[in-house]
Write an enzyme that holds these catalytic residues in place. Structure first.
Site, PDB file in Angstrom:
ATOM      1  N   LYS A 112       0.826  -1.210   0.000  1.00 51.81           N
ATOM      2  CA  LYS A 112       0.000   0.000   0.000  1.00 51.81           C
ATOM      3  C   LYS A 112       0.861   1.261   0.000  1.00 51.81           C
ATOM      4  CE  LYS A 112      -4.058  -2.067   2.173  1.00 51.81           C
ATOM      5  NZ  LYS A 112      -5.003  -2.037   3.311  1.00 51.81           N
ATOM      6  N   LYS A 197      -7.161  -9.744  -6.123  1.00 50.63           N
ATOM      7  CA  LYS A 197      -8.364  -9.974  -5.326  1.00 50.63           C
ATOM      8  C   LYS A 197      -9.468  -9.012  -5.729  1.00 50.63           C
ATOM      9  CE  LYS A 197      -8.681  -8.525  -1.061  1.00 50.63           C
ATOM     10  NZ  LYS A 197      -8.567  -8.342   0.402  1.00 50.63           N
ATOM     11  N   LYS A 200     -12.808  -3.889  -2.647  1.00 48.52           N
ATOM     12  CA  LYS A 200     -13.750  -2.776  -2.634  1.00 48.52           C
ATOM     13  C   LYS A 200     -13.058  -1.435  -2.536  1.00 48.52           C
ATOM     14  CE  LYS A 200     -14.412  -2.976   2.381  1.00 48.52           C
ATOM     15  NZ  LYS A 200     -13.319  -3.924   2.594  1.00 48.52           N
TER      16      LYS A 200
END
Length: 333
Positions: A112, A197, A200
């Site tokens: 990230k 993956k 969301k």
């Protein structure tokens, strides 16, 4: 009774991956077999750039969808993380227990942080320390089991390490939890990029099916899914990840057993896609319908969250107060 804790971040609209990988198990198993606590972990949404109004909106939506999916407030505790102060209180004590090296070895932090730097943004300190907050989420409730996917398993291991270290230094304070993982569809992949993956947090896209997508949108996304090369229908996650993902989704939606056995019943990719599309539409139909009913009754959802926070606070406060005493902090007078 076994105690279970799990949570969902309000960083985007909940997806089919969230439902098949976690929420359905909470609904069908965990709330019946355990003293289960489920939280909308909104503090975790602040580790990256965000819009305050969107975080509030998505937090409410996530809680409503969890109820729509079948969480029963008479059987489990549903609450918003920031409504229970003990999460933040315990997080600091665990920051004083963890090491800088442990934080920087977290795979999700490295990934990230690299994405943030690649976008030209700055990396917030909270992105480095959020696994400690996650540990506080778990340890505050004397949790026995944490249902997680593969991407969060490292964080549960950190939680275990911190609990053991704290107990050794200051006396037994925390229950050492263990991770539990679902067997089928634990990691639903993006329909357009089956190596990633179905998440969301990245704004969605044509490869992400959201729980509130209209049926036609679901069908369109599934029919356009990447299915790799070749003509025969086989379950080969390494060689044909796109097709394997569809077969695994079909198995999870229908309870149809082993994806490899399902593959034997098909002669074309198109037939697989059509069956997957209809299976997903039917799986999500009652969730969408119940969500619409709950949105029309906001006072009910608010009451559930208020009562859930009170119940969660009653469990967490004695544990966190004990931890404060253990490290030598002077009790309030």
């Amino acid at each position: 009774m076994t105690r279970v804790f799990s949570g969902v971040k309000p960083t985007g609209h909940l997806t089919l991956g969230n439902y098949l990988g976690a929420v359905r198990r909470w609904v069908r198993e965990d709330q019946y077999r355990a003293d289960a606590l489920f939280s909308v972990v909104d503090l975790h949404a602040l580790t990256v750039e965000h819009e305050p109004a969107r975080v509030r909106r998505l937090s409410r939506q996530a809680a409503t969808l969890l109820l729509a999916a079948g969480l029963d407030p008479e059987r489990c505790t549903l609450f918003v993380q920031s409504h229970v102060d003990e999460h933040a209180r315990l997080s600091y004590l665990l920051e004083c227990t963890a090491t800088d090296g442990e934080m920087r070895r977290m795979i999700q932090y490295r990934e990230k942080a690299a994405r943030e730097r690649g976008r030209g943004g700055s990396v917030r300190l909270s992105l480095l320390t959020y696994p400690v907050l996650m540990a506080a989420d778990i340890l505050a409730y004397a949790t026995d089991e944490v249902p997680v996917g593969d991407d969060q398993a490292q964080h549960v291991e950190l939680t275990r390490d911190l609990a053991v270290r704290f107990n050794q230094r200051y006396g037994h304070t925390f229950t050492v939890p263990r991770a539990t993982r679902p067997v089928v569809a634990a990691r639903v992949m993006d329909l357009q990029d089956p190596t990633a993956k179905m998440g969301k947090s990245d704004g969605g896209g044509p490869g992400v099916v959201h729980l509130l997508d209209e049926p036609d949108a679901v069908r369109r996304k599934v029919m356009r899914a990447v299915t790799d090369g070749g003509r025969d229908v086989v379950h080969d996650p390494a060689g044909r990840p796109g097709l394997a993902n569809l077969l695994e989704v079909l198995a999870a939606c229908t309870g149809g057993g082993d994806p490899a056995e399902l593959a034997a019943g098909y002669s074309s990719y198109g037939a697989v896609k059509r069956d997957v599309a209809e299976a997903v539409v039917e799986l999500l139909r009652p969730v969408r319908e119940r969500h619409a009913e709950l949105v029309a009754d906001p006072s009910y959802v608010g009451g559930v969250l208020r009562e859930g926070a009170a119940r969660a606070r009653a469990v967490a406060r004695p544990v966190v107060d004990r931890a404060y005493r253990a490290v030598g902090l002077l009790p309030p007078v």
